[in-house]
Design an enzyme around this catalytic site. Structure first.
Site, short mmCIF file in Angstrom:
data_model
loop_
_atom_site.label_atom_id
_atom_site.label_comp_id
_atom_site.label_asym_id
_atom_site.label_seq_id
_atom_site.Cartn_x
_atom_site.Cartn_y
_atom_site.Cartn_z
N VAL A 94 31.94 -23.46 34.13
CA VAL A 94 32.35 -24.64 34.89
C VAL A 94 33.36 -25.42 34.06
O VAL A 94 33.11 -25.71 32.89
CB VAL A 94 31.12 -25.52 35.22
N HIS A 111 34.78 -18.08 45.71
CA HIS A 111 33.32 -18.16 45.61
C HIS A 111 32.67 -17.27 46.67
O HIS A 111 33.09 -17.28 47.83
CB HIS A 111 32.86 -19.62 45.80
N ASP A 143 37.45 -29.06 41.93
CA ASP A 143 37.34 -30.47 41.52
C ASP A 143 36.25 -30.57 40.46
O ASP A 143 35.82 -29.55 39.91
CB ASP A 143 37.12 -31.38 42.73
N VAL A 146 30.55 -28.64 41.17
CA VAL A 146 30.39 -27.18 41.12
C VAL A 146 30.60 -26.63 42.53
O VAL A 146 29.77 -26.86 43.42
CB VAL A 146 28.99 -26.79 40.56
N GLU A 176 36.91 -10.98 49.85
CA GLU A 176 37.52 -11.78 48.76
C GLU A 176 38.89 -11.22 48.44
O GLU A 176 39.86 -11.96 48.24
CB GLU A 176 36.65 -11.70 47.49
C1 GAR Z 1 33.24 -12.46 42.75
O1 GAR Z 1 32.35 -12.05 43.74
C2 GAR Z 1 33.43 -13.96 42.76
O2 GAR Z 1 33.38 -14.48 44.04
C3 GAR Z 1 32.25 -14.41 41.94
O3 GAR Z 1 32.19 -13.48 40.89
C4 GAR Z 1 32.66 -12.22 41.34
C5 GAR Z 1 33.70 -11.69 40.37
O4 GAR Z 1 34.08 -10.40 40.70
N1 GAR Z 1 32.45 -15.74 41.46
C6 GAR Z 1 31.46 -16.61 41.34
O5 GAR Z 1 30.30 -16.36 41.60
C7 GAR Z 1 31.89 -17.98 40.82
N2 GAR Z 1 30.87 -18.94 41.03
P1 GAR Z 1 35.32 -9.70 40.00
O6 GAR Z 1 35.16 -9.88 38.49
O7 GAR Z 1 35.17 -8.27 40.40
O8 GAR Z 1 36.58 -10.32 40.52
#
Ligand code: GAR
Length: 202
Positions: A94, A111, A143, A146, A176
């Protein structure tokens, strides 16, 4: 050239999706620097393979935040590389006030849930355990809270009866990889504006 800095801690599949999108769409976006807090992050390997500059800046004192001195180092490296936008791509720390204030409205995050539902860690597991029928992913400005910043794009993923945390996370990640590069592109083209909590896209 619009320059982004990518911060990643893990597998780096979102970084890869951004790299691929920039190449396939031939858009004028440069990944100026990839920074990881984790020396074993695949993101560093993926970036090196593409000839993208990388640096690993670990922070051993804390697990979920960066130490003050380390945060300053991150900001310094991002500024030195003339980054227009900071993209958190699976960066598992964070950011604190001083970091965020150094890049006003210029830090975004992906996220793995439909925010404001399920902020925090392993959001896909939270959704599965809660029993919701739909979840998804969210690109938002960062921001001081979290996962609370203004929402730029979201995509919906249905939860199937036989989903496991792994199958669900995999389907969320497919989305994503579509919305994150797209959000970066829209910002780079000056098509995104923020009014209060609301984000407008031209
Ligand atoms: C993704 O699913 C992203 O949304 C999540 O971590 C993963 C990373 O995947 N992020 C969070 O949980 C942030 N709070 P990657 O390393 O394969 O891109």
């Amino acid at each position: 050239m619009f320059t982004i800095g990518v911060l990643a801690s893990g597998k780096g599949t979102n970084l890869q999706a951004i790299i691929n999108y920039i190449k396939e769409e031939n858009i004028p976006i440069k990944i100026g620097i990839v920074i990881s807090d984790n020396p074993n992050s695949m993101a560093l390997e993926r970036a090196k393979k593409e000839g993208i500059k990388t640096i690993c800046i670990p922070s051993y004192r804390y697990k979920t935040i960066l130490g003050d001195d380390i945060e300053k180092e991150y900001v310094k490296v991002l500024k030195e590389n003339n980054v227009d936008l900071v993209c958190l791509a699976g960066f598992m720390r964070v950011l604190k006030k001083t970091f965020i204030k150094s890049f006003p409205n210029k830090i975004i995050n992906i996220h793995p849930s439909l925010l404001p539902a399920f902020p925090g860690l392993e959001a896909w597991k939270q959704a599965l355990e809660y029993g919701v029928k739909f979840t998804g992913c969210t690109v938002h400005f960062v921001d001081e809270g979290v996962d609370t910043g203004p929402i730029i794009l979201q995509a919906v993923v249905p939860i199937l009866p036989d989903d496991t945390p792994e199958t669900l996370h995999k389907r969320i990640q497919e989305k994503e990889h579509i919305i994150y590069p797209l959000a970066i592109r829209l910002i780079s083209e000056g098509k995104v504006s923020i009014v209060g909590r609301k984000v407008y896209i031209k």
